[in-house]
Scaffold this active site. Structure first.
Site, PDB file in Angstrom:
ATOM      1  N   LYS A  11       0.817  -1.212   0.000  1.00  0.00           N
ATOM      2  CA  LYS A  11       0.000   0.000   0.000  1.00  0.00           C
ATOM      3  C   LYS A  11       0.858   1.273   0.000  1.00  0.00           C
ATOM      4  O   LYS A  11       2.070   1.216   0.257  1.00  0.00           O
ATOM      5  CB  LYS A  11      -0.944  -0.044   1.198  1.00  0.00           C
ATOM      6  CG  LYS A  11      -1.957  -1.198   1.151  1.00  0.00           C
ATOM      7  CD  LYS A  11      -2.903  -1.148   2.357  1.00  0.00           C
ATOM      8  CE  LYS A  11      -3.970  -2.209   2.288  1.00  0.00           C
ATOM      9  NZ  LYS A  11      -4.923  -2.103   3.441  1.00  0.00           N
ATOM     10  N   TYR A  51     -12.769  -1.594  -3.027  1.00  0.00           N
ATOM     11  CA  TYR A  51     -13.202  -1.648  -1.625  1.00  0.00           C
ATOM     12  C   TYR A  51     -14.713  -1.425  -1.483  1.00  0.00           C
ATOM     13  O   TYR A  51     -15.174  -1.034  -0.410  1.00  0.00           O
ATOM     14  CB  TYR A  51     -12.427  -0.611  -0.805  1.00  0.00           C
ATOM     15  CG  TYR A  51     -11.001  -1.036  -0.503  1.00  0.00           C
ATOM     16  CD1 TYR A  51     -10.741  -2.083   0.387  1.00  0.00           C
ATOM     17  CD2 TYR A  51      -9.915  -0.408  -1.102  1.00  0.00           C
ATOM     18  CE1 TYR A  51      -9.448  -2.486   0.669  1.00  0.00           C
ATOM     19  CE2 TYR A  51      -8.614  -0.809  -0.817  1.00  0.00           C
ATOM     20  CZ  TYR A  51      -8.387  -1.843   0.071  1.00  0.00           C
ATOM     21  OH  TYR A  51      -7.100  -2.245   0.358  1.00  0.00           O
ATOM     22  N   PHE A  59     -15.011   4.449   7.641  1.00  0.00           N
ATOM     23  CA  PHE A  59     -13.652   4.754   7.172  1.00  0.00           C
ATOM     24  C   PHE A  59     -13.503   4.684   5.648  1.00  0.00           C
ATOM     25  O   PHE A  59     -12.401   4.841   5.125  1.00  0.00           O
ATOM     26  CB  PHE A  59     -12.634   3.818   7.839  1.00  0.00           C
ATOM     27  CG  PHE A  59     -12.880   2.345   7.612  1.00  0.00           C
ATOM     28  CD1 PHE A  59     -12.462   1.716   6.441  1.00  0.00           C
ATOM     29  CD2 PHE A  59     -13.513   1.579   8.577  1.00  0.00           C
ATOM     30  CE1 PHE A  59     -12.691   0.365   6.224  1.00  0.00           C
ATOM     31  CE2 PHE A  59     -13.747   0.212   8.376  1.00  0.00           C
ATOM     32  CZ  PHE A  59     -13.325  -0.386   7.192  1.00  0.00           C
ATOM     33  N   THR A  93      -5.312  -6.720  10.987  1.00  0.00           N
ATOM     34  CA  THR A  93      -5.544  -5.424  10.335  1.00  0.00           C
ATOM     35  C   THR A  93      -4.884  -4.289  11.104  1.00  0.00           C
ATOM     36  O   THR A  93      -4.269  -3.394  10.510  1.00  0.00           O
ATOM     37  CB  THR A  93      -7.064  -5.163  10.240  1.00  0.00           C
ATOM     38  OG1 THR A  93      -7.691  -6.299   9.629  1.00  0.00           O
ATOM     39  CG2 THR A  93      -7.362  -3.913   9.439  1.00  0.00           C
ATOM     40  N   ARG A 104       2.669  -6.643   8.857  1.00  0.00           N
ATOM     41  CA  ARG A 104       2.040  -5.451   9.448  1.00  0.00           C
ATOM     42  C   ARG A 104       2.692  -5.076  10.771  1.00  0.00           C
ATOM     43  O   ARG A 104       2.814  -3.886  11.089  1.00  0.00           O
ATOM     44  CB  ARG A 104       0.532  -5.670   9.585  1.00  0.00           C
ATOM     45  CG  ARG A 104      -0.191  -5.513   8.239  1.00  0.00           C
ATOM     46  CD  ARG A 104      -1.630  -5.941   8.310  1.00  0.00           C
ATOM     47  NE  ARG A 104      -2.395  -5.533   7.121  1.00  0.00           N
ATOM     48  CZ  ARG A 104      -3.598  -6.006   6.832  1.00  0.00           C
ATOM     49  NH1 ARG A 104      -4.186  -6.886   7.624  1.00  0.00           N
ATOM     50  NH2 ARG A 104      -4.232  -5.597   5.742  1.00  0.00           N
ATOM     51  N   ASN A 114      -1.908   0.373   6.759  1.00  0.00           N
ATOM     52  CA  ASN A 114      -1.377  -0.876   7.291  1.00  0.00           C
ATOM     53  C   ASN A 114      -0.545  -1.690   6.305  1.00  0.00           C
ATOM     54  O   ASN A 114      -0.487  -2.913   6.385  1.00  0.00           O
ATOM     55  CB  ASN A 114      -2.497  -1.701   7.925  1.00  0.00           C
ATOM     56  CG  ASN A 114      -3.572  -2.060   6.918  1.00  0.00           C
ATOM     57  OD1 ASN A 114      -3.452  -1.737   5.748  1.00  0.00           O
ATOM     58  ND2 ASN A 114      -4.610  -2.735   7.376  1.00  0.00           N
ATOM     59  N   HIS A 117      -2.172  -5.396   1.602  1.00  0.00           N
ATOM     60  CA  HIS A 117      -3.478  -6.038   1.438  1.00  0.00           C
ATOM     61  C   HIS A 117      -3.254  -7.515   1.180  1.00  0.00           C
ATOM     62  O   HIS A 117      -2.291  -7.893   0.516  1.00  0.00           O
ATOM     63  CB  HIS A 117      -4.212  -5.437   0.229  1.00  0.00           C
ATOM     64  CG  HIS A 117      -5.425  -6.225  -0.186  1.00  0.00           C
ATOM     65  ND1 HIS A 117      -6.638  -6.076   0.436  1.00  0.00           N
ATOM     66  CD2 HIS A 117      -5.590  -7.208  -1.124  1.00  0.00           C
ATOM     67  CE1 HIS A 117      -7.517  -6.921  -0.110  1.00  0.00           C
ATOM     68  NE2 HIS A 117      -6.902  -7.619  -1.055  1.00  0.00           N
ATOM     69  N   GLU A 128      -9.810 -10.340  -7.457  1.00  0.00           N
ATOM     70  CA  GLU A 128      -8.820  -9.261  -7.303  1.00  0.00           C
ATOM     71  C   GLU A 128      -7.659  -9.415  -8.283  1.00  0.00           C
ATOM     72  O   GLU A 128      -7.152  -8.407  -8.812  1.00  0.00           O
ATOM     73  CB  GLU A 128      -8.331  -9.234  -5.850  1.00  0.00           C
ATOM     74  CG  GLU A 128      -9.440  -8.778  -4.902  1.00  0.00           C
ATOM     75  CD  GLU A 128      -9.112  -8.925  -3.419  1.00  0.00           C
ATOM     76  OE1 GLU A 128      -9.997  -8.602  -2.605  1.00  0.00           O
ATOM     77  OE2 GLU A 128      -7.988  -9.350  -3.076  1.00  0.00           O
TER      78      GLU A 128
HETATM   79  P1  IDP Z   1      -8.023  -6.379   6.056  1.00  0.00           P
HETATM   80  O1  IDP Z   1      -7.223  -5.528   5.093  1.00  0.00           O
HETATM   81  O2  IDP Z   1      -7.171  -6.873   7.196  1.00  0.00           O
HETATM   82  O3  IDP Z   1      -8.789  -7.488   5.369  1.00  0.00           O
HETATM   83  P2  IDP Z   1     -10.583  -5.009   6.320  1.00  0.00           P
HETATM   84  O4  IDP Z   1     -11.415  -5.037   7.562  1.00  0.00           O
HETATM   85  O5  IDP Z   1     -11.043  -5.811   5.137  1.00  0.00           O
HETATM   86  O6  IDP Z   1      -9.086  -5.422   6.742  1.00  0.00           O
HETATM   87  O7  IDP Z   1     -10.433  -3.486   5.909  1.00  0.00           O
HETATM   88  C1  IDP Z   1      -9.871  -3.128   4.650  1.00  0.00           C
HETATM   89  C2  IDP Z   1      -8.901  -2.000   4.866  1.00  0.00           C
HETATM   90  O8  IDP Z   1      -9.624  -0.863   5.328  1.00  0.00           O
HETATM   91  C3  IDP Z   1      -7.833  -2.248   5.940  1.00  0.00           C
HETATM   92  O9  IDP Z   1      -6.741  -3.005   5.483  1.00  0.00           O
HETATM   93  C4  IDP Z   1      -7.450  -0.823   6.300  1.00  0.00           C
HETATM   94  O10 IDP Z   1      -6.558  -0.249   5.350  1.00  0.00           O
HETATM   95  C5  IDP Z   1      -8.795  -0.119   6.217  1.00  0.00           C
HETATM   96  N1  IDP Z   1      -9.449  -0.073   7.535  1.00  0.00           N
HETATM   97  C6  IDP Z   1     -10.057  -1.102   8.182  1.00  0.00           C
HETATM   98  N2  IDP Z   1     -10.549  -0.712   9.375  1.00  0.00           N
HETATM   99  C7  IDP Z   1     -10.255   0.605   9.487  1.00  0.00           C
HETATM  100  C8  IDP Z   1     -10.502   1.588  10.503  1.00  0.00           C
HETATM  101  O11 IDP Z   1     -11.091   1.311  11.559  1.00  0.00           O
HETATM  102  N3  IDP Z   1     -10.041   2.862  10.252  1.00  0.00           N
HETATM  103  C9  IDP Z   1      -9.392   3.196   9.096  1.00  0.00           C
HETATM  104  N4  IDP Z   1      -9.134   2.295   8.116  1.00  0.00           N
HETATM  105  C10 IDP Z   1      -9.554   1.018   8.301  1.00  0.00           C
END
Ligand code: IDP
Ligand code: MG
Length: 139
Positions: A11, A51, A59, A93, A104, A114, A117, A128
């Site tokens: 990312k 997304y 978010f 995450t 991470r 983070n 992906h 994807e």
């Molecule tokens: P993942 O990437 O671990 O599968 P997901 O819950 O699918 O996590 O969320 C997708 C992406 O959205 C995360 O990787 C992160 O970049 C962002 N994200 C998830 N939760 C939050 C949050 O609470 N605040 C801001 N960004 C978030």
């Protein structure tokens, strides 16, 4: 049956910070082979579509603007049990909850920014890979 492919993006925070090489090293050290890889960037429309499952989350706007803020590295990875093994390699995450030795834990700045992906299912891995690579079925 679990598949042998997953999709990843390094990312914008990690690319910008110069962590691309170290992250690729962690991926290949963990036994993944790289079937396709490109340095690219996402348009707002592409990030919104990628997304879309999160469109109702608070978010979502922040996520789209972050994912379009700079270059990303997109890749198709291959390994037995690829989806689950790659989710284990990237960690939770939120880096505060990620285990030692995960990507991470090493490189993510925050739950939002983070570093990487990883696909969450074989079905989404296929979707994807096709989203980012026209040649996905050829490699
Ligand atoms: P993942 O990437 O671990 O599968 P997901 O819950 O699918 O996590 O969320 C997708 C992406 O959205 C995360 O990787 C992160 O970049 C962002 N994200 C998830 N939760 C939050 C949050 O609470 N605040 C801001 N960004 C978030
Ligand atoms: Mg997810």
């Amino acid at each position: 049956m679990s598949g042998n492919r997953t999709f990843t993006m390094i990312k914008p925070d990690a690319v910008e910070a110069g962590n691309t090489g170290n992250i690729i090293q962690m991926i290949t050290d963990a036994g993944f082979s790289i079937k396709a890889m490109k340095l690219t960037n996402l348009s707002k429309e592409q990030a919104e579509e990628f997304y879309a499952v999160h469109a109702e989350r608070p978010f979502y706007g922040e996520l789209v603007s972050y994912m379009t803020s700079g270059a990303i590295v997109a890749a198709i990875l291959e390994k037995d049990n690829a989806v689950a093994d790659f989710r284990a390699l990237i960690g939770a995450t939120d880096p505060a909850e990620a285990e030692a030795g995960t990507i991470r834990k090493a490189y993510a700045e925050s739950k939002g920014r983070n570093a990487v992906h990883g696909s969450d299912s074989d079905e989404n891995a296929g979707i994807e890979c096709d989203f980012h690579f026209e040649i996905a079925e050829l490699v």
